[in-house]
Design a protein around this motif. Structure first.
Motif, mmCIF file in Angstrom:
data_model
loop_
_atom_site.group_PDB
_atom_site.id
_atom_site.type_symbol
_atom_site.label_atom_id
_atom_site.label_comp_id
_atom_site.label_asym_id
_atom_site.label_seq_id
_atom_site.Cartn_x
_atom_site.Cartn_y
_atom_site.Cartn_z
ATOM 1 N N ASP A 113 0.611 -1.510 0.042
ATOM 2 C CA ASP A 113 0.103 -0.040 0.302
ATOM 3 C C ASP A 113 1.250 1.411 -0.181
ATOM 4 O OD1 ASP A 113 -1.984 -1.571 0.234
ATOM 5 O OD2 ASP A 113 -2.238 -1.534 2.032
ATOM 6 N N SER A 114 2.456 1.020 0.441
ATOM 7 C CA SER A 114 3.077 2.369 1.055
ATOM 8 C C SER A 114 3.118 2.874 -1.148
ATOM 9 C CB SER A 114 4.294 1.962 1.048
ATOM 10 O OG SER A 114 4.918 1.017 0.303
ATOM 11 N N GLY A 115 3.306 2.465 -1.851
ATOM 12 C CA GLY A 115 3.459 2.453 -3.468
ATOM 13 C C GLY A 115 5.060 2.304 -3.434
ATOM 14 N N GLY A 116 6.161 1.338 -2.542
ATOM 15 C CA GLY A 116 6.987 0.917 -2.834
ATOM 16 C C GLY A 116 7.914 2.474 -2.685
ATOM 17 N N VAL A 117 8.904 2.212 -2.687
ATOM 18 C CA VAL A 117 10.580 2.751 -2.758
ATOM 19 C C VAL A 117 10.370 4.641 -3.221
ATOM 20 C CG1 VAL A 117 11.794 2.293 -1.566
ATOM 21 C CG2 VAL A 117 11.712 2.188 -4.014
ATOM 22 N N LYS A 118 10.113 5.631 -2.726
ATOM 23 C CA LYS A 118 9.730 6.582 -3.352
ATOM 24 C C LYS A 118 10.838 7.788 -3.036
ATOM 25 C CE LYS A 118 5.180 7.150 -1.701
ATOM 26 N NZ LYS A 118 3.997 7.655 -0.901
ATOM 27 N N HIS A 119 12.034 8.942 -3.487
ATOM 28 C CA HIS A 119 12.691 9.481 -3.785
ATOM 29 C C HIS A 119 12.456 10.081 -2.421
ATOM 30 C CE1 HIS A 119 15.531 12.720 -4.602
ATOM 31 N NE2 HIS A 119 16.401 12.068 -5.364
ATOM 32 N N ILE A 120 13.695 10.403 -1.805
ATOM 33 C CA ILE A 120 14.273 10.789 -0.616
ATOM 34 C C ILE A 120 13.600 12.515 0.301
ATOM 35 C CG2 ILE A 120 16.592 11.970 -0.506
ATOM 36 C CD1 ILE A 120 17.143 10.620 1.630
ATOM 37 N N SER A 121 13.468 13.010 -1.740
ATOM 38 C CA SER A 121 13.090 14.782 -0.629
ATOM 39 C C SER A 121 11.594 14.509 -0.388
ATOM 40 C CB SER A 121 13.216 14.816 -2.506
ATOM 41 O OG SER A 121 12.039 14.042 -3.404
ATOM 42 N N THR A 122 10.617 13.632 -0.738
ATOM 43 C CA THR A 122 9.551 12.975 -0.225
ATOM 44 C C THR A 122 9.729 13.724 1.085
ATOM 45 O OG1 THR A 122 9.391 11.809 -1.441
ATOM 46 C CG2 THR A 122 7.674 11.834 0.032
ATOM 47 N N TRP A 123 10.120 12.831 1.777
ATOM 48 C CA TRP A 123 10.859 13.270 3.069
ATOM 49 C C TRP A 123 11.423 14.527 3.181
ATOM 50 C CZ3 TRP A 123 10.555 8.251 1.059
ATOM 51 C CH2 TRP A 123 9.380 7.552 1.662
ATOM 52 N N GLY A 124 12.446 15.458 2.856
ATOM 53 C CA GLY A 124 13.262 15.841 3.043
ATOM 54 C C GLY A 124 12.011 17.515 3.105
ATOM 55 N N ASN A 125 10.949 17.474 2.254
ATOM 56 C CA ASN A 125 9.956 18.453 2.490
ATOM 57 C C ASN A 125 9.406 18.197 2.792
ATOM 58 O OD1 ASN A 125 10.888 18.930 -0.502
ATOM 59 N ND2 ASN A 125 9.460 17.933 -1.753
ATOM 60 N N VAL A 126 9.164 17.617 3.804
ATOM 61 C CA VAL A 126 7.873 16.955 4.555
ATOM 62 C C VAL A 126 8.912 18.159 6.697
ATOM 63 C CG1 VAL A 126 7.489 15.865 6.998
ATOM 64 C CG2 VAL A 126 7.252 15.291 4.458
ATOM 65 N N LEU A 127 10.509 17.589 5.937
ATOM 66 C CA LEU A 127 11.312 17.867 7.351
ATOM 67 C C LEU A 127 11.300 19.519 6.958
ATOM 68 C CD1 LEU A 127 13.471 17.958 9.453
ATOM 69 C CD2 LEU A 127 15.383 17.504 7.519
ATOM 70 N N PHE A 128 11.762 20.317 5.985
ATOM 71 C CA PHE A 128 11.489 21.540 5.852
ATOM 72 C C PHE A 128 10.410 22.662 6.718
ATOM 73 C CE2 PHE A 128 11.525 25.321 3.227
ATOM 74 C CZ PHE A 128 12.602 26.191 3.374
ATOM 75 N N ASP A 129 9.131 22.107 6.370
ATOM 76 C CA ASP A 129 8.709 22.476 6.150
ATOM 77 C C ASP A 129 8.084 22.820 8.048
ATOM 78 O OD1 ASP A 129 6.891 22.600 3.962
ATOM 79 O OD2 ASP A 129 6.091 20.740 3.495
ATOM 80 N N GLU A 130 8.696 20.904 8.836
ATOM 81 C CA GLU A 130 8.306 20.969 9.725
ATOM 82 C C GLU A 130 9.184 22.247 10.460
ATOM 83 O OE1 GLU A 130 9.110 17.058 11.807
ATOM 84 O OE2 GLU A 130 10.787 18.219 12.140
ATOM 85 N N VAL A 131 10.348 22.352 9.837
ATOM 86 C CA VAL A 131 11.780 22.843 10.681
ATOM 87 C C VAL A 131 10.734 24.387 10.413
ATOM 88 C CG1 VAL A 131 14.151 24.002 10.825
ATOM 89 C CG2 VAL A 131 13.734 21.792 10.473
ATOM 90 N N GLN A 132 10.501 24.845 9.470
ATOM 91 C CA GLN A 132 10.140 25.645 9.020
ATOM 92 C C GLN A 132 9.311 26.799 10.333
ATOM 93 O OE1 GLN A 132 8.196 26.824 4.876
ATOM 94 N NE2 GLN A 132 9.428 28.815 4.760
ATOM 95 N N GLU A 133 8.127 25.626 10.548
ATOM 96 C CA GLU A 133 7.025 25.754 11.638
ATOM 97 C C GLU A 133 7.297 26.191 12.873
ATOM 98 O OE1 GLU A 133 3.880 22.632 11.624
ATOM 99 O OE2 GLU A 133 3.154 22.955 9.287
ATOM 100 N N ASN A 134 8.519 24.954 13.162
ATOM 101 C CA ASN A 134 8.801 25.377 14.685
ATOM 102 C C ASN A 134 9.687 27.016 14.248
ATOM 103 O OD1 ASN A 134 7.812 22.831 15.238
ATOM 104 N ND2 ASN A 134 10.267 21.461 14.515
#
Length: 283
Positions: free
Chosen positions: A50-71
């Motif tokens: 269901d996870s759709g297999g591997v994804k490019h690491i930027s998928t999580w890198g973008n989430v990290l950027f948004d998280e740090v920006q909010e913090n």
């Protein structure tokens, strides 16, 4: 478990459909090689997760950027669920959603009472949680919790021998306790799988963000397995509760005889499989 079985049957049916198309082509004399090449991708997608297999690491890198920006926009001292114990929160950052904290110690040292105080601290800050109490009754847990919060001993509650001032403290403490967003079940037959199923129902209903299990050794998963194997299985399942449901889990666990006798210290004193250590984010 039932959902997993249904999913497996559905995957098997899709795989059989692809295999049937290849078999039909082979019996009819068609170009099987070309057809099989075309169906290979379909077969792989059928077996995909269901996870759709591997994804490019930027998928999580973008989430990290948004998280740090909010913090950065809203700086804070603690990034998890605060317990109301400043030193504990300073060291841990608070309890983290998706992580397991294991509390281990010798019998009678106060693990359950300490865990309950941490949980009440999270509830007092308005964060709802669930307690699965396999060791004692819900009434006994409530009695201990109110006693810890008011200084009125459980013996006084049981005998009724209280001064007017103690009665006032009890009533005020009881009122505060009764209003906490804590949901409790004291059934002693729980399994880790059962708790996960119950939480899947309770989280949308009550907004639960943390869970206390008292204690892991009493969970009834696979009772016929040897102790070490069973503790590994239970540890895996408790870890899955935290990760899959994104809740902070506080799990009380046994200590080895060597730990109780002072012959072992630190993580080596935690009983059961080493999986317990690997699966825990904090011990």
């Amino acid at each position: 478990t039932y959902a997993s079985e249904v999913k497996n049957y559905a995957t098997s049916r899709k795989a059989l459909q692809v295999a049937s198309q290849i078999a039909t082509a082979a019996y009819s004399g068609k170009d099987v090689v070309s057809l099989a090449a075309g169906l290979t991708d379909k077969l792989i997608r059928t077996a995909d997760s269901d996870s759709g297999g591997v994804k490019h690491i930027s998928t999580w890198g973008n989430v990290l950027f948004d998280e740090v920006q909010e913090n950065i926009a809203s700086p804070r001292e603690f990034w998890g669920i605060q317990t109301g114990y400043p030193q504990f929160d300073q060291i841990t950052g608070g309890f983290q959603p998706g992580e397991v904290t294991v509390l281990s110690g010798e019998p009678g040292v106060g693990k359950s009472s300490y865990a309950m105080q941490l949980c009440m601290g999270m509830a007092k800050s308005g964060v709802p949680g669930a307690i699965y109490e396999l060791e004692m009754s819900g009434l006994a847990l409530a009695r201990r919790a109110v006693a810890a919060g008011t200084g009125v001993y459980t013996r006084q509650m049981l005998t009724g021998k209280m001064s007017r001032e103690e009665v006032d403290r009890f009533v005020k403490g009881w009122d505060r306790f009764n209003k906490l967003p804590i949901y409790l079940n004291d059934d002693s037959t729980w399994t880790a799988l059962g708790i996960k199923s119950d939480l899947a129902r309770a989280i949308p209903k009550y907004g639960i963000q943390w869970v206390m299990i008292d204690y892991m050794g009493l969970l009834g998963d696979e009772p016929n397995l040897p102790y070490v194997e069973r503790s590994a299985l239970i540890s895996d399942r408790v870890h899955q509760i935290a990760k899959d449901l994104n809740v902070a889990v506080v799990a009380i666990h046994d200590m080895t005889k060597a730990g109780m006798n002072g012959e072992a210290s630190g993580q080596s004193s935690v009983a059961g499989s080493r999986k317990v250590l690997f699966n825990a984010n904090q011990i």
